[in-house]
Scaffold this motif. Sequence first.
Motif, short mmCIF file in Angstrom:
data_model
loop_
_atom_site.label_atom_id
_atom_site.label_comp_id
_atom_site.label_asym_id
_atom_site.label_seq_id
_atom_site.Cartn_x
_atom_site.Cartn_y
_atom_site.Cartn_z
N ILE A 78 -20.70 -14.69 -2.85
CA ILE A 78 -21.63 -15.19 -3.87
C ILE A 78 -21.48 -16.71 -3.95
O ILE A 78 -20.37 -17.22 -4.16
N TYR B 299 -22.61 -2.37 -2.96
CA TYR B 299 -23.03 -3.76 -3.07
C TYR B 299 -23.85 -3.99 -4.34
O TYR B 299 -23.69 -5.00 -5.02
N ASP B 300 -24.74 -3.03 -4.63
CA ASP B 300 -25.58 -3.16 -5.82
C ASP B 300 -24.75 -3.34 -7.08
O ASP B 300 -25.10 -4.14 -7.97
N LEU C 176 -29.37 -10.58 -3.72
CA LEU C 176 -28.93 -10.62 -2.33
C LEU C 176 -29.96 -11.37 -1.51
O LEU C 176 -31.13 -11.00 -1.45
N LEU D 163 -23.50 -6.92 -7.21
CA LEU D 163 -24.63 -7.84 -7.41
C LEU D 163 -25.14 -7.79 -8.85
O LEU D 163 -25.41 -8.83 -9.47
N TRP E 80 -33.72 -5.61 -1.96
CA TRP E 80 -33.55 -6.98 -2.43
C TRP E 80 -34.46 -7.97 -1.73
O TRP E 80 -34.43 -9.16 -2.05
N ALA F 190 -26.30 -14.22 -3.09
CA ALA F 190 -25.31 -13.43 -2.37
C ALA F 190 -25.67 -13.23 -0.91
O ALA F 190 -26.85 -13.19 -0.54
#
Length: 205
Positions: free
Chosen positions: A20, A38-39, A49, A42, A72, A26
């Motif tokens: 980040i 990952y979500d 992202l 984030l 994303w 990101a």
Amino acid sequence: MQAFHIPGAAPLYTNTFLLISDAGHAVVIDPAADAQTYDKILKEHHVPLTAILCTHGHYDHVGSAKALQAEWNAKLYCEKADLAGDRMYPLSAADCGYAEGESIAVDELTFTVWHTPGHTPGSVVLLCGEYLFCGDTLFAGSIGRTDLEGGSSAQMAESLRKLAKLPIPRETQVLPGHGEFSTFGDELDNNYFIRSAVRGNNDLF
């Protein structure tokens, strides 16, 4: 910058990373874990992202690439040579590949890219600050396999010779696709495969 190491699922435990930027964007390197993993990061940090950088196209490194790209609207990078769309190389398309020595910028994060075929035809390494993301080109004390579809021992030897000559500080963290982390200096001094390639040996196995 904030950096997150996210191991992929068993049994391969592929190393995957999420960075980040200070400005709040990101980047994911080798999206091997579930997209939800990952979500979660984030959304917890309220950042989008921006880019997905694949060091190569093997299935254990790109598992959630398309899902993250769609969710994303992130830019997906993978070399054309690794976009077969089959079981071993599941991606069939990417937004773009990499130019040798190019710099990809996301805010203050700059990724310098070098082609390192050998494990796959489209393998690359990515240098960002103090981190060298090696995929399956270079491991701590070892290298990626060259006996799989698209692999080449001779190309790997040439790629290792190239790596050894790059202007990468010795203290740079080597972050491979599998296994433990190391430093570039440790690998130059102690990795048998790099030392053998530098001596001109193409028969690494």
